[in-house]
Design an enzyme around this catalytic site. Structure first.
Site, PDB file in Angstrom:
ATOM      1  N   LYS A  74       8.050  -0.931 -12.550  1.00  0.00           N
ATOM      2  CA  LYS A  74       8.323   0.237 -13.413  1.00  0.00           C
ATOM      3  C   LYS A  74       8.997   1.305 -12.534  1.00  0.00           C
ATOM      4  O   LYS A  74       8.353   1.994 -11.760  1.00  0.00           O
ATOM      5  CB  LYS A  74       6.995   0.760 -13.970  1.00  0.00           C
ATOM      6  CG  LYS A  74       7.062   1.533 -15.271  1.00  0.00           C
ATOM      7  CD  LYS A  74       7.813   2.840 -15.239  1.00  0.00           C
ATOM      8  CE  LYS A  74       7.063   4.040 -14.708  1.00  0.00           C
ATOM      9  NZ  LYS A  74       7.968   5.226 -14.596  1.00  0.00           N
ATOM     10  N   GLY A  77       4.092   7.463  -4.922  1.00  0.00           N
ATOM     11  CA  GLY A  77       4.316   8.662  -5.727  1.00  0.00           C
ATOM     12  C   GLY A  77       3.381   9.763  -5.285  1.00  0.00           C
ATOM     13  O   GLY A  77       2.923   9.773  -4.137  1.00  0.00           O
ATOM     14  N   SER A  78       3.074  10.656  -6.207  1.00  0.00           N
ATOM     15  CA  SER A  78       2.276  11.825  -5.847  1.00  0.00           C
ATOM     16  C   SER A  78       0.787  11.468  -5.724  1.00  0.00           C
ATOM     17  O   SER A  78       0.311  10.511  -6.342  1.00  0.00           O
ATOM     18  CB  SER A  78       2.445  12.900  -6.921  1.00  0.00           C
ATOM     19  OG  SER A  78       2.031  12.378  -8.159  1.00  0.00           O
ATOM     20  N   THR A  79       0.078  12.285  -4.979  1.00  0.00           N
ATOM     21  CA  THR A  79      -1.369  12.089  -4.819  1.00  0.00           C
ATOM     22  C   THR A  79      -2.067  12.242  -6.175  1.00  0.00           C
ATOM     23  O   THR A  79      -2.997  11.495  -6.499  1.00  0.00           O
ATOM     24  CB  THR A  79      -1.901  13.090  -3.777  1.00  0.00           C
ATOM     25  OG1 THR A  79      -1.261  12.776  -2.530  1.00  0.00           O
ATOM     26  CG2 THR A  79      -3.403  13.006  -3.600  1.00  0.00           C
ATOM     27  N   GLU A  80      -1.574  13.184  -6.973  1.00  0.00           N
ATOM     28  CA  GLU A  80      -2.185  13.431  -8.295  1.00  0.00           C
ATOM     29  C   GLU A  80      -2.134  12.162  -9.161  1.00  0.00           C
ATOM     30  O   GLU A  80      -3.146  11.730  -9.724  1.00  0.00           O
ATOM     31  CB  GLU A  80      -1.375  14.559  -8.937  1.00  0.00           C
ATOM     32  CG  GLU A  80      -1.909  15.086 -10.209  1.00  0.00           C
ATOM     33  CD  GLU A  80      -0.858  15.954 -10.912  1.00  0.00           C
ATOM     34  OE1 GLU A  80       0.145  16.351 -10.275  1.00  0.00           O
ATOM     35  OE2 GLU A  80      -1.051  16.187 -12.114  1.00  0.00           O
ATOM     36  N   GLY A 106      -1.565   9.148  -8.039  1.00  0.00           N
ATOM     37  CA  GLY A 106      -2.295   8.109  -7.309  1.00  0.00           C
ATOM     38  C   GLY A 106      -3.760   8.071  -7.729  1.00  0.00           C
ATOM     39  O   GLY A 106      -4.353   6.995  -7.900  1.00  0.00           O
ATOM     40  N   GLU A 130       0.852   4.745  -1.682  1.00  0.00           N
ATOM     41  CA  GLU A 130       1.631   5.528  -0.705  1.00  0.00           C
ATOM     42  C   GLU A 130       1.870   6.869  -1.364  1.00  0.00           C
ATOM     43  O   GLU A 130       2.631   6.947  -2.329  1.00  0.00           O
ATOM     44  CB  GLU A 130       2.984   4.854  -0.435  1.00  0.00           C
ATOM     45  CG  GLU A 130       2.906   3.526   0.243  1.00  0.00           C
ATOM     46  CD  GLU A 130       2.571   3.633   1.707  1.00  0.00           C
ATOM     47  OE1 GLU A 130       2.520   4.758   2.247  1.00  0.00           O
ATOM     48  OE2 GLU A 130       2.341   2.578   2.315  1.00  0.00           O
ATOM     49  N   CYS A 135       8.443  11.840   1.602  1.00  0.00           N
ATOM     50  CA  CYS A 135       7.004  11.930   1.871  1.00  0.00           C
ATOM     51  C   CYS A 135       6.697  12.094   3.358  1.00  0.00           C
ATOM     52  O   CYS A 135       5.678  12.646   3.727  1.00  0.00           O
ATOM     53  CB  CYS A 135       6.308  10.694   1.321  1.00  0.00           C
ATOM     54  SG  CYS A 135       7.029   9.178   1.953  1.00  0.00           S
ATOM     55  N   GLU A 192       2.199  20.129  -0.363  1.00  0.00           N
ATOM     56  CA  GLU A 192       3.463  19.401  -0.269  1.00  0.00           C
ATOM     57  C   GLU A 192       4.475  20.030  -1.219  1.00  0.00           C
ATOM     58  O   GLU A 192       4.239  20.120  -2.420  1.00  0.00           O
ATOM     59  CB  GLU A 192       3.254  17.934  -0.650  1.00  0.00           C
ATOM     60  CG  GLU A 192       4.531  17.144  -0.469  1.00  0.00           C
ATOM     61  CD  GLU A 192       4.394  15.703  -0.879  1.00  0.00           C
ATOM     62  OE1 GLU A 192       3.898  15.444  -1.983  1.00  0.00           O
ATOM     63  OE2 GLU A 192       4.809  14.834  -0.090  1.00  0.00           O
TER      64      GLU A 192
HETATM   65  P1  NDP Z   1       4.921  10.736  -9.466  1.00  0.00           P
HETATM   66  O1  NDP Z   1       3.608  10.446  -8.896  1.00  0.00           O
HETATM   67  O2  NDP Z   1       5.032  11.737 -10.542  1.00  0.00           O
HETATM   68  O3  NDP Z   1       5.600   9.404 -10.063  1.00  0.00           O
HETATM   69  C1  NDP Z   1       5.645   8.202  -9.379  1.00  0.00           C
HETATM   70  C2  NDP Z   1       5.726   7.074 -10.385  1.00  0.00           C
HETATM   71  O4  NDP Z   1       4.522   7.046 -11.142  1.00  0.00           O
HETATM   72  C3  NDP Z   1       6.853   7.233 -11.402  1.00  0.00           C
HETATM   73  O5  NDP Z   1       7.366   5.972 -11.730  1.00  0.00           O
HETATM   74  C4  NDP Z   1       6.120   7.850 -12.579  1.00  0.00           C
HETATM   75  O6  NDP Z   1       6.782   7.683 -13.799  1.00  0.00           O
HETATM   76  C5  NDP Z   1       4.821   7.089 -12.529  1.00  0.00           C
HETATM   77  N1  NDP Z   1       3.718   7.735 -13.255  1.00  0.00           N
HETATM   78  C6  NDP Z   1       3.583   9.035 -13.610  1.00  0.00           C
HETATM   79  N2  NDP Z   1       2.418   9.222 -14.278  1.00  0.00           N
HETATM   80  C7  NDP Z   1       1.810   8.006 -14.331  1.00  0.00           C
HETATM   81  C8  NDP Z   1       0.581   7.552 -14.869  1.00  0.00           C
HETATM   82  N3  NDP Z   1      -0.266   8.373 -15.505  1.00  0.00           N
HETATM   83  N4  NDP Z   1       0.254   6.239 -14.747  1.00  0.00           N
HETATM   84  C9  NDP Z   1       1.083   5.394 -14.106  1.00  0.00           C
HETATM   85  N5  NDP Z   1       2.278   5.763 -13.585  1.00  0.00           N
HETATM   86  C10 NDP Z   1       2.631   7.063 -13.679  1.00  0.00           C
HETATM   87  O7  NDP Z   1       5.803  11.064  -8.225  1.00  0.00           O
HETATM   88  P2  NDP Z   1       7.342  11.391  -8.207  1.00  0.00           P
HETATM   89  O8  NDP Z   1       8.113  10.267  -8.735  1.00  0.00           O
HETATM   90  O9  NDP Z   1       7.510  12.687  -8.877  1.00  0.00           O
HETATM   91  O10 NDP Z   1       7.617  11.462  -6.620  1.00  0.00           O
HETATM   92  C11 NDP Z   1       7.296  12.565  -5.886  1.00  0.00           C
HETATM   93  C12 NDP Z   1       5.954  12.420  -5.217  1.00  0.00           C
HETATM   94  O11 NDP Z   1       5.794  11.120  -4.656  1.00  0.00           O
HETATM   95  C13 NDP Z   1       5.770  13.366  -4.078  1.00  0.00           C
HETATM   96  O12 NDP Z   1       4.542  13.994  -4.158  1.00  0.00           O
HETATM   97  C14 NDP Z   1       5.828  12.486  -2.815  1.00  0.00           C
HETATM   98  O13 NDP Z   1       5.105  12.927  -1.754  1.00  0.00           O
HETATM   99  C15 NDP Z   1       5.363  11.180  -3.282  1.00  0.00           C
HETATM  100  N6  NDP Z   1       6.022  10.108  -2.535  1.00  0.00           N
HETATM  101  C16 NDP Z   1       5.324   9.443  -1.585  1.00  0.00           C
HETATM  102  C17 NDP Z   1       5.903   8.468  -0.829  1.00  0.00           C
HETATM  103  C18 NDP Z   1       5.137   7.686   0.196  1.00  0.00           C
HETATM  104  O14 NDP Z   1       5.626   6.676   0.716  1.00  0.00           O
HETATM  105  N7  NDP Z   1       3.938   8.085   0.552  1.00  0.00           N
HETATM  106  C19 NDP Z   1       7.311   8.135  -0.995  1.00  0.00           C
HETATM  107  C20 NDP Z   1       7.942   8.856  -2.048  1.00  0.00           C
HETATM  108  C21 NDP Z   1       7.304   9.803  -2.778  1.00  0.00           C
HETATM  109  P3  NDP Z   1       7.794   8.851 -14.281  1.00  0.00           P
HETATM  110  O15 NDP Z   1       8.974   8.691 -13.451  1.00  0.00           O
HETATM  111  O16 NDP Z   1       8.042   8.601 -15.700  1.00  0.00           O
HETATM  112  O17 NDP Z   1       7.078  10.157 -14.063  1.00  0.00           O
END
Ligand code: NDP
Length: 501
Positions: free
Chosen positions: A197, A250-253, A255, A272, A306, A403
């Site tokens: 996804k 993605g984000s910690t929230e 996650g 991650e 990140c 962050e």
């Molecule tokens: P998000 O956590 O918002 O989104 C990441 C993915 O999760 C997207 O595909 C998103 O879909 C999906 N998603 C959102 N809500 C849900 C849910 N309730 N259930 C399942 N999947 C969901 O992060 P961002 O894409 O906004 O990226 C930015 C964040 O990611 C930053 O905080 C950054 O630090 C972190 N990050 C960490 C990395 C690492 O390697 N540690 C690398 C890159 C980013 P949708 O796109 O539709 O919102």
């Protein structure tokens, strides 16, 4: 900054943008049952460049079912050498379609062309080849024990390493193609099947990648791609009872939401997440290397990274020289559309992201940090913002703790504190992803690196990423590791078999 006139993309890229973007499920391209679409925007021009399907839980269900069937079908019968060959073929496809993938990555994400090309070549292609070469090396052990009191020589235990099963991969927008490959390569090397996804803001390279997957002879259902929103498609995948593992970046929230969603069937989870990585600079550091290193550590990918080194701790004796040097680097960035190859600093991903970053900058000023450079949006089309540098930052300020995911550097000083005291300040966030130490004293370098509570620390460089180097976070930066052997391990489960004779 006049950009639009000069933009040029290849016919192949244009053709792909104008095509009908569907979901890739069970080896076929399908319409979503939602009947809804997501508009894709070029963040450097704010132009709509494509629209993709907004997949829903029904689509996820079909994709998971296809992945489940494929797990025990033709895919499970092919040898590990053949799996390796398939990954090499996929890698060849990326090389043959390198310029289209690079253009799509720039248009979709806003990153500079040089960065798109570098990351596709050195992470995409290399990662696939790295994990291809692991596939035939996956094996278990024999264990000389006597369970239940059997005499030595009367029993044998051996272990097998089996694919963990159906994997759900949920990825962010900041390096879309590389994250797709980072999930897919070890999963397929291990013999798993996958439902991917992509982020709603950057679905294009994943979809183009789907066409390359089709060409490379991967059996149907092994890889499925469902574009859609996080709260619908992402949530359905994370909660799905027939998914064995979620790999999430993605984000910690979000996650934390993934962890709750996984509870239903106790699926395995790798996360991650975010970071707020410290960069510690001692007074003997070589500033000729440190200044560009610090600027890159923070401003690479406009800080939407990140691993970004967003919190500098510098010895007071070299503070002013370092600040001046980093400011000059920031002034020298060529800001603009990534398709113009001389540009090395692109837009943020969206208006929301830019507003979020600008709010942090306002808070920094309100809390008493000294704005040395930048801080403003650039009033052209596109979500551009200046690289921004604050000095006189203290650990209690929001810009030092949270962050920002934008090009905002916070600089703090230290004097003659002990390494432990500096480390305490450097470690004083909820994150622990990356970090770096800059010094010519090898023993200080090693001692400080040991004190930084992060999954990855570099000495005299920042965020050293390579296919073979494990990468992942401590504290709230994540669970588990990706890249390297550990990255492969998380897609495998061990079965122990004992024979009595
Ligand atoms: P998000 O956590 O918002 O989104 C990441 C993915 O999760 C997207 O595909 C998103 O879909 C999906 N998603 C959102 N809500 C849900 C849910 N309730 N259930 C399942 N999947 C969901 O992060 P961002 O894409 O906004 O990226 C930015 C964040 O990611 C930053 O905080 C950054 O630090 C972190 N990050 C960490 C990395 C690492 O390697 N540690 C690398 C890159 C980013 P949708 O796109 O539709 O919102």
């Amino acid at each position: 900054m006049s950009i639009k006139k000069e933009l040029q993309i290849s016919e192949e890229t244009q053709k792909f943008l104008e095509s009908n973007h569907l979901l890739y499920i069970n080896g076929e391209w399908k319409q979503s049952s939602s009947g809804e679409y997501i508009e894709v925007i070029d963040p450097a021009t704010e132009n709509n460049i494509a629209k993709v399907q907004s997949g829903n839980s029904e689509d996820i269900d079909c994709a998971v079912q296809a992945a489940r069937e494929a797990l025990t079908g033709e895919w499970s019968k092919i040898t590990s050498h053949d799996r390796a060959q398939i990954l090499h073929r996929l890698s060849d496809e990326i090389e043959s379609n390198f310029s289209v993938l690079s253009e799509l990555e720039v248009l979709d994400n806003g990153m500079p062309m040089q960065l798109a090309q570098y990351s596709i070549a050195s992470h995409g292609v290399t990662l696939l080849r790295y994990y291809a070469s692991w596939a035939p090396k996956i094996h278990g052990k024999t264990i000389p024990v006597s369970p239940g009191g059997a005499m030595n020589g009367e029993s044998l235990t051996y272990t097998k390493r089996e694919p963990i099963g159906v994997v759900g991969a949920i990825i962010p927008w900041n390096s879309p193609l590389i994250f797709a490959i980072l999930k897919l390569a070890p999963a397929l090397a291990a013999g798993c099947t996958l439902v991917l996804k992509p982020a709603e803001l950057t679905p294009l390279t994943a979809l183009y990648f789907g066409h390359l997957i089709e060409k490379s002879g991967i059996p149907k259902g092994v890889v499925n791609i469902v574009t859609g929103l996080g709260e619908t498609a992402g949530d359905a995948l994370a909660k799905h009872k027939d998914v064995d593992k979620i790999t999430f970046t993605g984000s910690t929230e979000v996650g934390k939401k993934i962890v709750s969603s996984s509870v239903g069937n106790l699926k395995k989870v790798t996360l991650e997440l975010g970071g707020k990585s410290p960069v510690v600079i001692f007074k003997d550091a070589d500033l000729e290397k440190t200044v560009p290193g610090v600027a890159r550590a923070c401003f690479f990918l406009q800080g939407q990274n990140c691993m970004a080194g967003t919190r500098v701790f510098v010895h007071e004796d070299i503070h002013d020289e370092l600040v001046q040097g980093v400011k000059e680097m920031a002034e020298s960035f060529q800001i603009g559309h990534g398709l113009i190859e001389s540009n090395d600093f692109g837009p943020l991903i969206s208006e929301n992201q830019r507003n979020r970053v600008l709010k942090y900058i306002e808070q920094g000023m309100a809390e008493g940090a000294n704005l040395v450079y930048g801080g403003k949006k650039i009033n052209e089309k596109g979500f551009f913002i200046q690289p921004t540098i604050f000095t006189e930052v203290t650990g209690e300020m929001k810009i030092a703790k949270e962050e920002i995911f934008g090009p905002v550097l916070s600089i703090e000083k230290f004097g003659n504190e002990s390494l432990e005291e500096i480390a305490k300040r450097a470690n004083s966030t909820t994150y622990g992803l990356s970090g770096s130490v800059w010094t010519n004293d090898i023993s200080i370098g090693h001692r400080m690196a040991a004190l930084i509570d992060s999954g990855q620390v570099s000495i005299n460089c920042h965020a050293a990423v390579d296919s073979a180097i494990p990468f992942g976070g401590n504290k709230q930066s994540g669970w588990g590791r990706e890249f390297g052997e550990e990255g492969l391990d998380s897609y495998l489960k061990t079965k122990a078999t004992t024979i009595m004779y």
